[in-house]
Design an enzyme around this catalytic site. Structure first.
Site, PDB file in Angstrom:
ATOM      1  N   ASP A  22       0.816  -1.223   0.000  1.00 58.26           N
ATOM      2  CA  ASP A  22       0.000   0.000   0.000  1.00 58.26           C
ATOM      3  C   ASP A  22       0.846   1.268   0.000  1.00 58.26           C
ATOM      4  O   ASP A  22       0.419   2.305   0.512  1.00 58.26           O
ATOM      5  CB  ASP A  22      -0.955   0.027   1.212  1.00 58.26           C
ATOM      6  CG  ASP A  22      -1.769  -1.242   1.308  1.00 58.26           C
ATOM      7  OD1 ASP A  22      -2.277  -1.669   0.269  1.00 58.26           O
ATOM      8  OD2 ASP A  22      -1.868  -1.796   2.411  1.00 58.26           O
ATOM      9  N   GLU A  23       2.035   1.218  -0.577  1.00 53.21           N
ATOM     10  CA  GLU A  23       2.909   2.395  -0.583  1.00 53.21           C
ATOM     11  C   GLU A  23       2.524   3.386  -1.673  1.00 53.21           C
ATOM     12  O   GLU A  23       3.093   4.481  -1.747  1.00 53.21           O
ATOM     13  CB  GLU A  23       4.374   1.975  -0.805  1.00 53.21           C
ATOM     14  CG  GLU A  23       4.960   1.071   0.267  1.00 53.21           C
ATOM     15  CD  GLU A  23       4.802  -0.399  -0.064  1.00 53.21           C
ATOM     16  OE1 GLU A  23       4.052  -0.720  -1.006  1.00 53.21           O
ATOM     17  OE2 GLU A  23       5.409  -1.236   0.620  1.00 53.21           O
ATOM     18  N   LYS A  25       2.298   2.174  -5.031  1.00 54.24           N
ATOM     19  CA  LYS A  25       3.000   1.688  -6.222  1.00 54.24           C
ATOM     20  C   LYS A  25       2.153   1.850  -7.474  1.00 54.24           C
ATOM     21  O   LYS A  25       2.674   2.124  -8.542  1.00 54.24           O
ATOM     22  CB  LYS A  25       3.352   0.200  -6.070  1.00 54.24           C
ATOM     23  CG  LYS A  25       4.337  -0.091  -4.967  1.00 54.24           C
ATOM     24  CD  LYS A  25       4.620  -1.572  -4.860  1.00 54.24           C
ATOM     25  CE  LYS A  25       3.432  -2.409  -4.443  1.00 54.24           C
ATOM     26  NZ  LYS A  25       2.903  -2.176  -3.091  1.00 54.24           N
ATOM     27  N   ASN A  47      -4.853 -10.591  -4.083  1.00 53.21           N
ATOM     28  CA  ASN A  47      -4.688  -9.933  -2.777  1.00 53.21           C
ATOM     29  C   ASN A  47      -4.237  -8.489  -2.942  1.00 53.21           C
ATOM     30  O   ASN A  47      -4.411  -7.667  -2.042  1.00 53.21           O
ATOM     31  CB  ASN A  47      -3.695 -10.709  -1.887  1.00 53.21           C
ATOM     32  CG  ASN A  47      -2.393 -11.063  -2.591  1.00 53.21           C
ATOM     33  OD1 ASN A  47      -2.265 -10.885  -3.796  1.00 53.21           O
ATOM     34  ND2 ASN A  47      -1.437 -11.585  -1.852  1.00 53.21           N
ATOM     35  N   HIS A  50      -4.212  -2.191  -6.426  1.00 57.60           N
ATOM     36  CA  HIS A  50      -3.432  -1.057  -6.914  1.00 57.60           C
ATOM     37  C   HIS A  50      -4.371   0.056  -7.365  1.00 57.60           C
ATOM     38  O   HIS A  50      -5.118  -0.099  -8.322  1.00 57.60           O
ATOM     39  CB  HIS A  50      -2.503  -1.497  -8.047  1.00 57.60           C
ATOM     40  CG  HIS A  50      -1.402  -2.392  -7.567  1.00 57.60           C
ATOM     41  ND1 HIS A  50      -0.619  -3.139  -8.390  1.00 57.60           N
ATOM     42  CD2 HIS A  50      -0.982  -2.654  -6.308  1.00 57.60           C
ATOM     43  CE1 HIS A  50       0.260  -3.826  -7.655  1.00 57.60           C
ATOM     44  NE2 HIS A  50       0.047  -3.544  -6.400  1.00 57.60           N
ATOM     45  N   GLY A 310     -10.944  -3.191   2.443  1.00 61.36           N
ATOM     46  CA  GLY A 310     -11.595  -2.069   3.129  1.00 61.36           C
ATOM     47  C   GLY A 310     -11.207  -1.947   4.599  1.00 61.36           C
ATOM     48  O   GLY A 310     -11.700  -1.075   5.315  1.00 61.36           O
ATOM     49  N   LEU A 340       3.561  12.513   0.784  1.00 64.07           N
ATOM     50  CA  LEU A 340       4.243  13.521   1.616  1.00 64.07           C
ATOM     51  C   LEU A 340       3.229  14.524   2.163  1.00 64.07           C
ATOM     52  O   LEU A 340       3.329  14.977   3.299  1.00 64.07           O
ATOM     53  CB  LEU A 340       5.306  14.253   0.773  1.00 64.07           C
ATOM     54  CG  LEU A 340       6.140  15.261   1.553  1.00 64.07           C
ATOM     55  CD1 LEU A 340       7.111  14.556   2.499  1.00 64.07           C
ATOM     56  CD2 LEU A 340       6.910  16.187   0.620  1.00 64.07           C
ATOM     57  N   ASP A 341       2.225  14.846   1.338  1.00 65.23           N
ATOM     58  CA  ASP A 341       1.218  15.844   1.728  1.00 65.23           C
ATOM     59  C   ASP A 341       0.424  15.432   2.976  1.00 65.23           C
ATOM     60  O   ASP A 341      -0.104  16.295   3.680  1.00 65.23           O
ATOM     61  CB  ASP A 341       0.237  16.077   0.560  1.00 65.23           C
ATOM     62  CG  ASP A 341      -0.375  14.777   0.068  1.00 65.23           C
ATOM     63  OD1 ASP A 341       0.394  13.861  -0.284  1.00 65.23           O
ATOM     64  OD2 ASP A 341      -1.616  14.662   0.074  1.00 65.23           O
ATOM     65  N   SER A 421       5.526  12.014  -4.322  1.00 68.06           N
ATOM     66  CA  SER A 421       4.123  12.148  -4.672  1.00 68.06           C
ATOM     67  C   SER A 421       3.412  12.968  -3.602  1.00 68.06           C
ATOM     68  O   SER A 421       3.574  12.723  -2.407  1.00 68.06           O
ATOM     69  CB  SER A 421       3.524  10.742  -4.794  1.00 68.06           C
ATOM     70  OG  SER A 421       2.130  10.837  -4.888  1.00 68.06           O
ATOM     71  N   GLY A 423      -0.073  13.814  -3.928  1.00 66.56           N
ATOM     72  CA  GLY A 423      -1.520  13.734  -4.160  1.00 66.56           C
ATOM     73  C   GLY A 423      -1.800  12.541  -5.038  1.00 66.56           C
ATOM     74  O   GLY A 423      -0.875  11.940  -5.602  1.00 66.56           O
TER      75      GLY A 423
END
Ligand code: IMP
Length: 432
Positions: A22-23, A25, A47, A50, A310, A340-341, A421, A423
């Site tokens: 969940d980075e 990608k 699983n 993206h 979820g 970052l935001d 990134s 946003g």
């Protein structure tokens, strides 16, 4: 760093997660796919989730590589992926329904293993049992890989040999019924029904099935730009992650050679994607987890809920110890820092530099997950920037404290930050 550098060498790039998945990608793969000829998934299965936002429209892909959203590239589901045909058919139909072209631009390896109904049932039942709960996605991933290793798997190619498939399936289902019945009191599955259903799915996916091994290698040899799309994250890797709280495949660059049949020397460049903080879904150790209002703020600002299940994600500060581990096993050449935001409103930001375990300072990830769970983070604290970074177009547009934070991360991990990134949209990306 030029993602598609040529220099006469293979033009291959891999994108992997540095943390527990969940980075972000999906977004980075999507950006790089715009110039890729081939995008390859090499491990995992349904699983994965993206998320890609294109022009304000959100797509969540589970099995099909994110490259499908770009005309001109071929998306490959390679042999190392475990394919649930029910999910694949659904995903293809869903994409087509939203105007995405899915045809000759999708290739599914005939060598990939098939997720069967008994795999999903077994995943569900053993998780429900609660004893050694891993918090899986219940998509049948572990049981399918287990059967692959036990040489009791069904491969895509087998679906097209009806007589043999029917016979083999009958024996497998009988065995599964006995085991699942004895262990969990599960009602028996009907082999003939599964056979008929899967023959139906097999025909639906027939146009996409082929020799992915030859295709990918030939593309590399012809100098095409080939992108390998990692799923999950390095800390969920079956060999190098936080075992047993991991997924059942090599979810880092180590998975490419076996998962796509591509020799290691042909994998040219590895990009590691990490959030500016850290999250995890499912069970397992997470030293920097914040079970307080800061964790809650990260979850709500970052909308940290699993895209496949979820489930609320567990949130915490950036962990340089686990990230260094990921840098080492992947040989990461460049880092992409996402979200970052999300840190824009925090007064102070922390990075875990080492752990304390039984009174000792520990600088690497302990092999035993129970030890990792007992580790207490040793933090370095940074002032926050309390400013909106989501409009920044270049590194120099970022507030000084944000630049300092990023520079610190690259120094401490020994890898340059090549993209940031700020946003979800494609445009909200700073390249360096
Ligand atoms: P499985 O892959 O469904 O067997 O789940 C094993 C572990 O990996 C669980 O902790 C899941 O939450 C985690 N996991 C699997 N896929 C993903 C993913 O795509 N993102 C984040 N975590 C995942």
């Amino acid at each position: 760093m030029i993602p598609w550098a040529k220099n006469g060498r293979p033009r291959t790039t891999c994108v992997v997660g540095v943390q527990w998945g969940d980075e972000g990608k999906g977004k980075i793969v999507d950006l790089l796919s715009a110039k890729a000829d081939v995008v390859v998934r090499f491990q995992g299965g349904g699983n994965a989730g993206h998320t890609v936002v294109v022009g304000g429209e959100k797509f969540v892909l589970h099995l099909v590589p994110s490259g499908i959203l770009h005309r001109g590239s071929t998306s490959v589901i390679a042999n190392g992926v475990v394919v649930d045909p029910v999910q694949l058919v659904e995903e293809i139909e869903h994409l087509r329904g939203r105007g995405v072209n899915v045809g000759r631009n999708l290739l599914v390896s005939e060598r990939a293993h098939v997720v069967m109904p008994y795999h999903k049932l077994q995943d569900e039942l053993s998780e429900g049992n609660g004893e050694r709960k891993l918090g899986t996605t219940r998509r049948g991933i572990g049981p399918c890989y287990a059967d692959k290793a036990a040489r009791k798997g069904i491969r895509i190619a087998d679906l097209y040999k009806p007589d043999r498939f029917r016979q083999g399936l009958a024996a497998l289902v009988e065995e599964k019924n006995r085991v699942l019945g004895a262990l969990y009191g599960a009602p028996p599955l009907e082999a003939e029904k599964i056979f008929n259903d899967y023959r139906g799915y097999a025909e639906k996916i027939r146009p996409f099935v082929g020799d992915a091994l030859e295709f990918v290698n030939a593309a590399i040899d012809r100098g095409k730009r080939v992108l390998f799309e990692g799923a999950q994250g390095s800390l969920l890797d079956i060999d190098f992650g936080t075992y047993p709280y991991v997924t059942s495949s090599n979810s880092d660059a180590c998975g490419i050679p076996a998962g796509a049949g591509v020799p290691p020397k042909k994998v040219r460049q590895i990009l590691g994607v990490a959030k500016a903080y850290c999250t995890r879904v499912g069970e397992g150790p997470f030293p920097t987890e914040l079970n307080d209002d800061i964790g809650e703020r990260l979850r709500s600002a970052g909308r940290e809920y699993g895209s496949t299940t979820g489930r609320p994600r567990r949130c915490g500060w950036f962990d340089a110890v686990t990230s260094r581990h990921a840098v080492m096993i992947n040989g990461i050449d460049g880092l992409v820092i996402t979200k970052l935001d999300v840190l824009d409103t925090f007064d102070r930001i922390r990075v875990c530099m080492a752990y304390r375990l039984d009174g000792r300072r520990v600088g690497k990830v302990p092999v035993d997950s129970q030890d990792l769970a007992r580790c207490v983070p040793v933090y370095e604290t940074f002032p926050g920037w309390n400013a909106d970074t989501s409009q920044a177009k270049s590194f120099s547009d970022l507030p000084r404290a944000a630049r300092r934070y990023l520079t610190f991360l690259e120094r401490t991990l020994g890898v340059p930050v090549v993209m940031i990134s700020v946003g979800t949209d494609r445009e909200k990306t700073i390249r360096r």
